[in-house]
Design an enzyme around this catalytic site. Sequence first.
Site, PDB file in Angstrom:
ATOM      1  N   ASN A   1       0.871  -1.176   0.000  1.00 43.77           N
ATOM      2  CA  ASN A   1       0.000   0.000   0.000  1.00 43.77           C
ATOM      3  C   ASN A   1       0.907   1.225   0.000  1.00 43.77           C
ATOM      4  O   ASN A   1       1.461   1.583   1.045  1.00 43.77           O
ATOM      5  CB  ASN A   1      -0.899  -0.012   1.248  1.00 43.77           C
ATOM      6  N   TRP A   2       1.033   1.821  -1.178  1.00 49.30           N
ATOM      7  CA  TRP A   2       1.957   2.962  -1.281  1.00 49.30           C
ATOM      8  C   TRP A   2       1.383   4.236  -0.666  1.00 49.30           C
ATOM      9  O   TRP A   2       2.086   5.241  -0.555  1.00 49.30           O
ATOM     10  CB  TRP A   2       2.298   3.207  -2.752  1.00 49.30           C
ATOM     11  N   LYS A   3       0.105   4.229  -0.345  1.00 54.16           N
ATOM     12  CA  LYS A   3      -0.558   5.436   0.177  1.00 54.16           C
ATOM     13  C   LYS A   3      -0.272   6.617  -0.765  1.00 54.16           C
ATOM     14  O   LYS A   3      -0.254   6.430  -1.973  1.00 54.16           O
ATOM     15  CB  LYS A   3      -0.099   5.717   1.606  1.00 54.16           C
TER      16      LYS A   3
ATOM     17  N   HIS B   1      -9.732   1.286   4.648  1.00 54.44           N
ATOM     18  CA  HIS B   1      -8.468   1.481   5.368  1.00 54.44           C
ATOM     19  C   HIS B   1      -8.725   2.425   6.542  1.00 54.44           C
ATOM     20  O   HIS B   1      -9.490   3.387   6.423  1.00 54.44           O
ATOM     21  CB  HIS B   1      -7.402   2.059   4.430  1.00 54.44           C
TER      22      HIS B   1
ATOM     23  N   GLU C   1      -7.097   4.774   7.714  1.00 53.19           N
ATOM     24  CA  GLU C   1      -6.815   6.192   7.453  1.00 53.19           C
ATOM     25  C   GLU C   1      -8.017   6.856   6.769  1.00 53.19           C
ATOM     26  O   GLU C   1      -8.329   8.017   7.026  1.00 53.19           O
ATOM     27  CB  GLU C   1      -5.548   6.324   6.588  1.00 53.19           C
TER      28      GLU C   1
ATOM     29  N   GLU D   1      -5.917  -5.127  10.286  1.00 51.13           N
ATOM     30  CA  GLU D   1      -4.921  -4.081  10.505  1.00 51.13           C
ATOM     31  C   GLU D   1      -5.200  -3.356  11.820  1.00 51.13           C
ATOM     32  O   GLU D   1      -5.994  -2.388  11.847  1.00 51.13           O
ATOM     33  CB  GLU D   1      -4.987  -3.069   9.359  1.00 51.13           C
TER      34      GLU D   1
ATOM     35  N   GLY E   1       1.941   2.012  10.643  1.00 49.36           N
ATOM     36  CA  GLY E   1       2.893   3.110  10.502  1.00 49.36           C
ATOM     37  C   GLY E   1       3.582   3.497  11.798  1.00 49.36           C
ATOM     38  O   GLY E   1       4.198   4.555  11.878  1.00 49.36           O
TER      39      GLY E   1
ATOM     40  N   SER F   1       2.935  -2.465  10.255  1.00 47.88           N
ATOM     41  CA  SER F   1       4.393  -2.496  10.473  1.00 47.88           C
ATOM     42  C   SER F   1       5.029  -3.852  10.158  1.00 47.88           C
ATOM     43  O   SER F   1       5.999  -4.252  10.789  1.00 47.88           O
ATOM     44  CB  SER F   1       4.742  -2.055  11.904  1.00 47.88           C
TER      45      SER F   1
ATOM     46  N   GLY G   1       2.569  -1.241   4.252  1.00 47.72           N
ATOM     47  CA  GLY G   1       2.698   0.170   3.912  1.00 47.72           C
ATOM     48  C   GLY G   1       4.149   0.555   3.721  1.00 47.72           C
ATOM     49  O   GLY G   1       4.730   0.379   2.646  1.00 47.72           O
ATOM     50  N   GLY G   2       4.772   1.038   4.789  1.00 43.65           N
ATOM     51  CA  GLY G   2       6.138   1.569   4.723  1.00 43.65           C
ATOM     52  C   GLY G   2       7.125   0.664   4.004  1.00 43.65           C
ATOM     53  O   GLY G   2       7.875   1.123   3.123  1.00 43.65           O
TER      54      GLY G   2
HETATM   55  C1  PEP Z   1      -1.042   0.106   5.925  1.00 44.36           C
HETATM   56  O1  PEP Z   1      -1.060   1.301   5.679  1.00 44.36           O
HETATM   57  O2  PEP Z   1      -1.952  -0.614   5.511  1.00 44.36           O
HETATM   58  C2  PEP Z   1       0.074  -0.420   6.701  1.00 44.36           C
HETATM   59  C3  PEP Z   1      -0.018  -1.638   7.155  1.00 44.36           C
HETATM   60  O3  PEP Z   1       1.142   0.437   6.899  1.00 44.36           O
HETATM   61  P1  PEP Z   1       2.529   0.058   7.625  1.00 44.36           P
HETATM   62  O4  PEP Z   1       2.992  -1.252   7.039  1.00 44.36           O
HETATM   63  O5  PEP Z   1       3.428   1.182   7.300  1.00 44.36           O
HETATM   64  O6  PEP Z   1       2.246  -0.095   9.070  1.00 44.36           O
END
Ligand code: PEP
Length: 257
Positions: free
Chosen positions: A13-15, A99, A101, A171, A177, A217, A238-239
């Site tokens: 997930n590049w956001k 999501h 966010e 999640e 994040g 994470s 994500g990251g």
């Molecule tokens: C996400 O945004 O879905 C996510 C899991 O981010 P991260 O891996 O950065 O925690």
Amino acid sequence: MNKKYRRVIIAGNWKMNMLPSQAKGFVEELKKLLPQAMRGCTAVLCVPATHISAMGSQRFRRISVGAQNVSEYDMGAHTGEISAEMLKDADVQYCIIGHSERRQFNGETDEQIRLKLRRLLDAGITPILCVGESLQQRELGLTMEHISYQVKAALASLSEEQVREVVIAYEPIWAIGTGVTASAGQAQEVCFNIRELLRKDYGALISRKVSILYGGSMNAKNCRELLSQPDIDGGLIGGASLKVSDFASIIAVGCEE
Ligand code: PEP
């Protein structure tokens, strides 16, 4: 990480990161690092809307293209929105919905998420439905109550065949994040409970088929323990999906036989 009944899905997930011009180089590099055999596993990149057509039209065969959002409407006067049919026409195969966010910062409701999910299924796009509890809910012992509510609200009135097409991503909000990952035991427990919920509502056959991912994470170091849990069928990342070697390492672990 063979799951027997289910596909392992490693979805990035590049956001709102990366430019289209950078994305091309990333994908070229990633393709070189992908494992030879990807039987039973799928790598997905959920990219910003501006990147979709370039990625889709080039058909990066070993990496599926995903979107990060879709409109709950089918067409018309909805400025700034993108329909499921438009995504399909741009070769999108997966789409994240719900999501945390978007729930938190864009005020997305369970009802909107339910409508979005239906739009995606009608268009033949696989929804990746995100659910997860806040730290406060976990501390109050409300994790499963909250997640059951989110799952049931999103899947309400779908047929068994439709439910089978949905991917669910657990999640925990406190792990997204933050660098704080749920322990493999915590993540497995919730993913198992989500599968139990599906079994009760839709039967054992369907619950065995639905891929349930963990997100929060996940990185190249902790992915093996998480992905080896019996009810964790992949990751939403994500990251670490922004670093090509890290993302490739996670895919390699997910694709191990
Ligand atoms: C996400 O945004 O879905 C996510 C899991 O981010 P991260 O891996 O950065 O925690």
